[in-house]
Design a protein around this motif. Structure first.
Motif, PDB file in Angstrom:
ATOM      1  N   ALA A 128      52.065  37.816  43.681  1.00 29.13           N
ATOM      2  CA  ALA A 128      51.320  37.873  42.579  1.00 29.13           C
ATOM      3  C   ALA A 128      50.436  38.642  42.096  1.00 29.13           C
ATOM      4  N   TYR A 129      49.777  39.602  43.030  1.00 27.18           N
ATOM      5  CA  TYR A 129      49.421  40.765  42.772  1.00 27.18           C
ATOM      6  C   TYR A 129      50.080  41.697  42.407  1.00 27.18           C
TER       7      TYR A 129
ATOM      8  N   ALA B 117      40.470  39.024  31.941  1.00 24.63           N
ATOM      9  CA  ALA B 117      40.507  38.234  32.985  1.00 24.63           C
ATOM     10  C   ALA B 117      41.079  40.311  33.830  1.00 24.63           C
ATOM     11  N   GLY B 118      40.794  40.646  35.214  1.00 22.82           N
ATOM     12  CA  GLY B 118      41.776  41.747  35.207  1.00 22.82           C
ATOM     13  C   GLY B 118      40.838  42.504  36.482  1.00 22.82           C
TER      14      GLY B 118
ATOM     15  N   TYR C  56      41.574  40.727  48.403  1.00 14.08           N
ATOM     16  CA  TYR C  56      40.769  40.055  47.359  1.00 14.08           C
ATOM     17  C   TYR C  56      39.279  41.439  47.153  1.00 14.08           C
ATOM     18  N   GLU C  57      38.804  42.054  48.156  1.00 11.58           N
ATOM     19  CA  GLU C  57      38.074  43.238  48.067  1.00 11.58           C
ATOM     20  C   GLU C  57      38.350  44.383  47.723  1.00 11.58           C
TER      21      GLU C  57
ATOM     22  N   LEU D 142      43.582  37.579  38.875  1.00  9.35           N
ATOM     23  CA  LEU D 142      41.201  38.558  38.566  1.00  9.35           C
ATOM     24  C   LEU D 142      40.966  37.839  37.711  1.00  9.35           C
ATOM     25  N   LEU D 143      40.981  36.411  37.291  1.00  7.62           N
ATOM     26  CA  LEU D 143      39.492  36.025  36.355  1.00  7.62           C
ATOM     27  C   LEU D 143      38.177  36.390  36.825  1.00  7.62           C
TER      28      LEU D 143
END
Length: 588
Positions: A102-103, A167-168, A199-200, A515-516
């Protein structure tokens, strides 16, 4: 959630002594220095180069998947024949592989100059909210997980255009470094530390120092192989250690941020310290932690059962569903359902209670493996001496005159399930149950709701209003919120509004592969009935799914084989293997 404690940090921001020798301090300081060098390297990478790197990580995770799942199962004392060993495939490498995919998709869109939400449907939600239809986004997910959908609701006032503009996150400014962050890894679910590291790196442009919880020490060699492409250039360092190491690191001047998956007690010890000095700091609003912190801390999760006209098969299936919510991973989950909320006026309430007792008792036994769980089981027995003891688990059916306070406010983190009854039917019951969950149960991480298609249709807009009124960071309708955990394009975290002074279920979100910005909650919707009862002619307008008993159900006879097969398919594809897995799924 984990239950380890971390004391105040010495020789750092807090100025307190650490129980570490000079060599250990030097080792940790060296790792942090390497991560600062890595942060400069990361900031110099283009988005296309980051995509290439993530693909390399995906390859190494896929290669380590079997060792990962087998090592995790062994650490939880599940042998190679245990029917629940498949949990470690789905909650470990499967979840990480899905997140990487997904990333990669999101960063690819950005690298091509497109919006992070290009091709993703965005619409309105109740209360002036915007919802992003975040699952499914691929054809294979629509097929394998048919009947399941997921939405991310943004905070009120965010417009669809605003959602796209935000987003992003940090990948919109990839050269702006977020420094080096500390991830205090969870001890209960093996994908959590890795997902938090990703996520970091991607949401915040922070390289990460991961301190593994001691319960996962056996996995450190596997993690180092799986994440080697991040370790080599200095984007990640992995260290072991107990409270003293955690204490030293949380106060380290060269770390910009702390993220913890754990308990509120651990969070408070990090932020405020321990003993009388901590109480004084709280009164003076003078935290000892001098850097930002985010956290996921669990809570007491409700399972709201909306009354309707259910068949015997419905009663049995949803009872198994609830047993899964409590007993998966031995109940050692921050999102384990703990309080079943029934209607006292439901004509089928007694029949459902009987079905729940049977399903809860019949689930395969497994070790209570998480540190401290035995004492929590003892506490539950002391709180409710009349609870049903069913093998290695407790079922607490709260009588009308019985005090439910302990069940409402104690996250037992062990196989303890409670049942309470509230008056009403239809919309009146649902509204009462929502208020009970919001006002009486500790935490806001996740809530589950079971409702048959005919009843949901009869409630109309009132049902959506009730969902909007349910203040939880993850809401699962005819599903379990853990499904939202393994779907990377959904978000994971408490309902917004907590502070370091009253942290509740935590602060901030993770996963969120789209990345919302401005996230309020994720909403998962699933099929009320499994295949073949999900077929349109016999399903009363409900959702169709090809899944019979889902592989994550503790009652799925072939769950271990299907979970392994799905992970291997996610890792390397292969139509023949997928067909074998689907055949096994039909025998579940």
């Amino acid at each position: 959630m984990t239950s380890a404690t971390t004391s105040a940090s010495p020789g750092t921001d807090s100025g307190k002594p650490a129980d570490l020798d000079d060599a250990e301090r030097a080792r940790l300081d060296t790792a942090i220095g390497e991560l600062h060098t890595g942060a400069a390297t990361w900031s110099a990478l283009t988005l296309a180069q980051r995509v290439t790197l993530l693909r390399q990580v995906r390859t190494s995770v896929a290669a380590a998947a079997e060792d990962w799942a087998v090592t995790a199962a062994a650490s939880k004392r599940l042998d190679g024949r245990h029917p629940l060993r498949g949990e470690e495939w789905l909650s470990g490498p499967y979840s990480v592989l899905g997140a990487l995919d997904a990333y990669i998709d999101t960063l690819t869109r950005l690298a091509e100059g497109r919006n992070a939400l290009d091709g993703v449907r965005v619409s309105r939600a109740p209360g002036g909210r915007t919802r992003v239809h975040a699952f499914p986004l691929t054809g294979i997910d629509r097929f394998l997980l048919s009947g399941f959908t997921g939405e991310v609701w943004l905070e009120p006032g965010t417009t669809p255009n605003g959602a796209r503009a935000g987003a992003g996150l940090a990948q919109r400014a990839p050269t702006a470094s977020g420094g080096v962050g500390l991830v205090l890894g969870a001890g209960n679910v093996t994908s959590i530390p890795v997902l938090d590291v990703l996520y970091e790196l991607l949401a915040h442009n922070r390289t990460a120092l991961l301190k593994v919880n001691p319960t996962q020490d056996a996995l450190v060699p596997v993690f180092k192989r799986a994440l080697a492409p991040l370790i080599g250039p200095g984007f990640l360092r992995i260290v072991r250690g107990g409270p003293a190491v955690g204490a030293y690191l949380t106060g380290h001047r060269d770390l910009a941020h702390v993220h913890i998956t754990g308990s509120a007690a651990t969070f408070d010890a990090i932020v405020w310290g321990t003993g009388p000095a901590a109480a004084r700091r709280r009164r003076e609003n003078r935290p000892q932690l001098k850097k930002p912190i985010t956290a996921e801390l669990g809570g007491v999760s409700p399972i709201i059962v909306v009354p309707g006209a259910w068949t015997d098969a419905d009663l049995a299936y949803q009872a198994e569903h609830i047993a899964t919510m409590r007993l998966q991973n031995g109940g050692h989950n921050c999102i384990a359902g703990q309080v079943v909320i029934l209607s006292a006026d439901w004509a089928q309430a007694d029949a459902f209670r009987a079905a729940l007792r049977r399903a809860y008792a019949k689930a395969p036994e497994r070790p209570i493996w998480y540190p401290g769980s035995d004492s929590r089981m003892d506490a539950a027995t002391a709180d409710y001496p009349d609870a049903l003891v069913l093998g290695d688990r407790l079922l607490v059916e709260i009588a009308e005159d019985q005090d439910a306070a302990a069940l409402q406010t104690t996250e037992y983190f062990a196989p303890v399930l409670g049942v309470v009854a509230l008056p009403g039917s239809g919309q009146a019951f649902l509204d009462t149950a929502v208020a009970y969950a919001n006002d009486r149960l500790q935490g806001t991480l996740g809530a589950n709701l079971l409702i048959d298609p005919a009843t949901e249709k009869s409630l109309g807009a009132g049902f959506e209003r009730a969902i909007a009124a349910l203040h939880y960071g993850s809401i699962a309708i005819n599903s379990w919120t853990a499904f939202g955990f393994i779907i990377p394009t959904l978000t994971w975290g408490a309902f917004p509004g907590n502070t370091i002074g009253d942290v509740g279920s935590g602060i901030g979100v993770v996963h969120n592969a789209l990345l919302l910005d401005g996230v309020e909650r994720s909403v998962i919707r699933g099929p009320f009935r499994p295949f073949p009862r999900s077929l349109p002619l016999i399903n009363g307008g409900g959702r169709f799914t090809i899944l019979p008993t889902p592989p994550w159900f503790v009652s799925a006879r072939t769950g271990a084989h299907v979970s392994e097969g799905l992970t291997r398919f996610r890792a390397g594809g292969g139509v023949l293997g997928l067909l074998k897995t689907l055949t096994a799924a039909l025998r579940a």
